[in-house]
Design an enzyme around this catalytic site. Structure first.
Site, short mmCIF file in Angstrom:
data_model
loop_
_atom_site.label_atom_id
_atom_site.label_comp_id
_atom_site.label_asym_id
_atom_site.label_seq_id
_atom_site.Cartn_x
_atom_site.Cartn_y
_atom_site.Cartn_z
N SER A 147 22.31 -188.33 24.60
CA SER A 147 21.31 -188.69 23.58
C SER A 147 21.88 -189.78 22.69
O SER A 147 23.10 -189.79 22.43
CB SER A 147 20.98 -187.46 22.73
N TYR A 160 22.97 -179.93 18.05
CA TYR A 160 22.50 -180.51 19.32
C TYR A 160 23.35 -181.73 19.69
O TYR A 160 23.81 -181.87 20.83
CB TYR A 160 21.03 -180.88 19.17
#
Ligand code: NDP
Length: 253
Positions: A147, A160
């Site tokens: 990400s 995350y």
């Protein structure tokens, strides 16, 4: 002949979103794709049906990550599915895509949420790679979806982002480990990508998210699927251990 004719692929989390687009793209170019899902049986069946309708080959495999036996369940279904269709269990392309997000401020991250994020997003990909080593063909491909949040701050997603930082380490170390076999290992980092979740139906929210990309748009799942397909192809044989910024320029600031 497609780029991936006679190749096999596993795309985790391909019932929907980026995984689905990746599965469709790999299958369109000839790969037999194992469409993995956890709970979305219908959605996975639709991905398989859409691949078949376009003339491709696919089968669904179910396994919920983060629960005991998750990796065994996945590989049992994968190996059975491959053997049935090809007579062997050889895997050419592994895409670790399945993940969950946190979505809570740092003060509200509980140990349980933290452990769940790591179990699904980091521990599962590691053990999937470890287990796949015996199936992967020489010259194979491992692509892990990271990400842009490993390089762009968003306090709501600190835990995350930590899992994605961990996933990026797989590329560095396994690239060295598997280089002699011609297996490449890379990370692809999407930016905000319309995965069909309800927030993408709110025009004001989409407008705001669009501003983060240099192109003034949110990404489409196919924007990422195409990058993964490139890394999976022979054209990308000299790229390994890399972090590929597929954020649409979000990291430019
Ligand atoms: P989605 O939320 O649309 O889909 C997630 C997929 O993962 C589904 O197929 C889901 O299966 C599967 N999954 C979820 N939980 C589990 C679990 N416990 N065990 C096994 N599988 C599970 O994901 P996106 O397309 O949005 O994201 C794909 C990847 O891209 C992820 O790694 C994500 O972190 C990354 N990413 C996404 C961005 C975005 O803006 N969309 C931005 C940056 C990175 P099922 O539906 O069957 O439960």
């Amino acid at each position: 002949m497609g780029k991936f004719t006679n190749k096999t692929a596993l795309v985790t989390g391909s019932s929907r979103g980026i995984g689905r687009a990746t599965a469709l793209r790999l299958a369109r170019e000839g790969a037999l794709v194992a469409v993995h899902y956890a709970t979305g049986e219908e959605a996975a069946a639709k991905t398989v049906a859409d691949i078949e309708a376009a003339g491709g080959k696919a089968f669904a495999v179910r396994s919920e990550f983060g629960v005991p036996g998750d990796i065994d369940t996945l590989f049992e279904a994968l190996e059975n599915g491959l053997k049935e269709r090809t007579g062997a269990t050889t895997l050419d392309i592994l895409v670790n895509n399945a993940a969950i997000m946190g979505g809570v401020p740092p003060e509200e991250v509980t140990p349980e949420l933290f452990d769940r994020l790591f179990a699904i997003n980091a521990k599962a990909p590691f053990f999937i790679v470890q287990r796949a080593l015996g199936l992967l063909a020489d010259g194979g491909r491992i692509i892990n979806i990271s990400s842009g949040l490993t390089k762009f701050a968003n306090p709501q997603e600190v835990a995350y982002a930590m899992t994605k930082g961990a996933v990026e380490q797989i590329a560095l170390h396994f690239a060295r480990h598997l280089g002699a076999r011609g297996i490449t290992v890379n990370s692809v980092a999407p930016g905000i990508t319309d995965n069909g979740s309800p927030v993408f139906d709110i025009p004001e929210a989409v407008e705001q998210m669009s501003q983060m990309s240099a192109f003034g748009q949110v990404g489409k799942p196919a924007d990422i699927g195409d990058v993964v397909a490139f890394l999976a192809s022979d054209d990308a044989r000299w790229i390994t251990g890399s972090f590929i910024d597929a954020t649409g320029g979000t990291l430019l600031g």
